[in-house]
Design an enzyme around this catalytic site. Structure first.
Site, PDB file in Angstrom:
ATOM      1  N   ASP A 126       0.820  -1.216   0.000  1.00 53.56           N
ATOM      2  CA  ASP A 126       0.000   0.000   0.000  1.00 53.56           C
ATOM      3  C   ASP A 126       0.857   1.270   0.000  1.00 53.56           C
ATOM      4  O   ASP A 126       2.089   1.196  -0.061  1.00 53.56           O
ATOM      5  CB  ASP A 126      -0.949  -0.062   1.212  1.00 53.56           C
ATOM      6  CG  ASP A 126      -2.364   0.363   0.855  1.00 53.56           C
ATOM      7  OD1 ASP A 126      -2.512   1.237  -0.005  1.00 53.56           O
ATOM      8  OD2 ASP A 126      -3.316  -0.178   1.456  1.00 53.56           O
ATOM      9  N   TRP A 161      -3.175   3.446  -5.781  1.00 50.95           N
ATOM     10  CA  TRP A 161      -4.439   4.083  -6.181  1.00 50.95           C
ATOM     11  C   TRP A 161      -4.316   4.928  -7.449  1.00 50.95           C
ATOM     12  O   TRP A 161      -5.067   5.890  -7.646  1.00 50.95           O
ATOM     13  CB  TRP A 161      -5.002   4.946  -5.033  1.00 50.95           C
ATOM     14  CG  TRP A 161      -4.774   4.362  -3.693  1.00 50.95           C
ATOM     15  CD1 TRP A 161      -5.224   3.148  -3.247  1.00 50.95           C
ATOM     16  CD2 TRP A 161      -4.011   4.929  -2.613  1.00 50.95           C
ATOM     17  NE1 TRP A 161      -4.786   2.930  -1.962  1.00 50.95           N
ATOM     18  CE2 TRP A 161      -4.042   4.000  -1.550  1.00 50.95           C
ATOM     19  CE3 TRP A 161      -3.304   6.128  -2.451  1.00 50.95           C
ATOM     20  CZ2 TRP A 161      -3.390   4.226  -0.341  1.00 50.95           C
ATOM     21  CZ3 TRP A 161      -2.663   6.357  -1.247  1.00 50.95           C
ATOM     22  CH2 TRP A 161      -2.711   5.419  -0.209  1.00 50.95           C
ATOM     23  N   GLY A 162      -3.347   4.601  -8.321  1.00 58.05           N
ATOM     24  CA  GLY A 162      -3.207   5.344  -9.572  1.00 58.05           C
ATOM     25  C   GLY A 162      -2.475   6.671  -9.421  1.00 58.05           C
ATOM     26  O   GLY A 162      -2.397   7.451 -10.372  1.00 58.05           O
ATOM     27  N   ASP A 183     -10.425   3.238  -3.781  1.00 58.70           N
ATOM     28  CA  ASP A 183     -11.104   2.012  -3.355  1.00 58.70           C
ATOM     29  C   ASP A 183     -12.509   1.881  -3.947  1.00 58.70           C
ATOM     30  O   ASP A 183     -13.265   2.848  -4.033  1.00 58.70           O
ATOM     31  CB  ASP A 183     -11.214   1.972  -1.828  1.00 58.70           C
ATOM     32  CG  ASP A 183      -9.858   1.756  -1.181  1.00 58.70           C
ATOM     33  OD1 ASP A 183      -8.835   1.755  -1.901  1.00 58.70           O
ATOM     34  OD2 ASP A 183      -9.820   1.590   0.046  1.00 58.70           O
TER      35      ASP A 183
END
Ligand code: GLA
Length: 372
Positions: A126, A161-162, A183
């Site tokens: 993450d 997350w791009g 998400d």
């Protein structure tokens, strides 16, 4: 380590969030085998965030929470492996995970070694709480090399997350799949917006490193950690088909002890999974990108897929000129399609092709180009 097709498995986050434990993970592994999902291609069982104690041990290693995982991670890995499945875990490139547990920043090599000793086959990584001066390429490259140095083959799944134009550098950092969006939540708007946000980015997704548009919500029906209204069964099928047309990794997110037969059939749909797992991994062309998404995709075996996704709230249709695909009338060529949702066969389709699609539904035509 070469990952030849988009990874498939189950991840704890969408339904269980913080509430994970050994039983939840073992149940998921049992269900993957019992319900035929392993035969359909699903193999990774992944524990997401919130599995450890809040502080590292005296030896500097992350410690699994003994209340949640009383037998430790090695025993759990052994159980999952005994079922013929693979074991995935989660950490973070920052000092703390998104849930506030220890992250791997500046502990990358010791953590990778620990995961390898436990028998981990997959690491989701993450992007929360990273030091401001560190950048994504360095952090993901570092953990990627730590995993390679660990002595075990571990699939590396990035989750930023791009951000920071991830698609432009992530393949170079040795990553096998990368989250490209925020998400997902369990409703139609959420999965639709996620898919639409990636229509101009799919050319970066290819064999060995796949654009991951997040874990599946199929079968959640508004219950669990990312619950947010839920979807109808038709909408879950549309969501699954979209993920397959985009060749995203397929990570199931529902509680498999409760999944309905209808939703299970969607998750096991052979025709759609075959598109997801196509070894050529060619990004689709987007012929329409409005309230109806129309995609055209070349398949490795020489066939083609023409797919219609109706995002509007009423039945709608689009008429596609074959000339827009380069097929002139004079060539005498046309398509013979089978529609994968209804089973309908089209006969020889020439010059143009229209499909009528119910609200929030999809029609996926697969077939050959021929003059007969
Ligand atoms: C981020 C990720 C999610 C999940 C959570 C865990 O939000 O995008 O997929 O891993 O962290 O805290």
């Amino acid at each position: 380590m070469m990952i030849k097709t988009p990874p498939m498995g189950w991840n704890s986050w969408n339904t269980f969030g913080w509430n994970i434990n050994e039983k939840v993970v073992k149940d998921a592994a049992d269900m993957i085998v019992e319900k035929g999902l392993n035969d359909a291609g699903y193999e990774y069982v992944v524990i997401d965030d919130c599995w450890s104690l809040k502080e590292r041990g005296n030896d500097g290693r992350i410690v699994p929470d003994p209340e949640k995982f009383p037998n430790g991670m090695k025993a759990l890995a052994d159980y999952i492996h005994s079922k013929g499945l693979k074991f995935g875990m989660y950490s973070c490139s920052g000092s703390r995970t998104c849930g506030g547990f220890p992250g791997s920043f500046d502990h990358e090599f010791v953590d990778a070694k620990t995961f390898a000793e436990w028998g981990v086959d997959f690491l989701k990584y993450d992007y929360c709480n990273k030091p401001a001066l560190m950048n994504g390429p360095i952090l993901y490259n570092r953990m990627s090399m730590a995993l390679k140095a660990s002595g075990r083959d571990i699939l590396f799944s990035a989750c930023n997350w791009g951000c920071d134009e991830v698609e432009k550098w992530v393949r170079s950092a040795g990553v096998h799949m990368y989250r490209s969006t925020g998400d997902i939540f369990d409703n139609f708007e959420s999965f639709k917006n996620i898919a639409v946000s990636q229509t101009d980015k799919l050319a970066y997704s290819a064999t060995g490193c796949y654009n991951d548009i997040d874990m599946l919500i199929v079968g959640m029906h508004g219950e669990g950690n990312v619950a947010n209204g839920g979807c109808s069964d038709v909408e879950y099928r549309t969501h699954f088909a979209l993920w397959c047309l985009f060749q995203s990794p397929l990570m199931i997110g529902c509680d498999l002890t409760k999944v309905s037969d209808v939703n299970l059939e969607v998750l096991k749909n052979k025709d759609l999974i075959a598109i997801d797992q196509d070894p050529d991994c060619r990004p689709p062309m987007f012929l329409r990108n409005d309230s109806m998404l129309v995609l055209f995709k070349h398949m490795a075996n020489g066939e083609y897929v023409l797919a219609f996704f109706n995002f509007s709230d009423k039945e709608d249709w689009r008429d596609i000129e074959l000339y827009d695909l380069g097929i002139t009338e004079a060539s005498g060529m046309g398509f013979r399609f089978k529609e994968l949702i209804t089973g309908l066969e089209t006969g020889l389709v020439k010059t143009h092709f229209a499909s009528v699609v119910p609200a929030h539904d999809c029609r996926i035509y697969r077939g050959i180009l021929t003059d007969k």
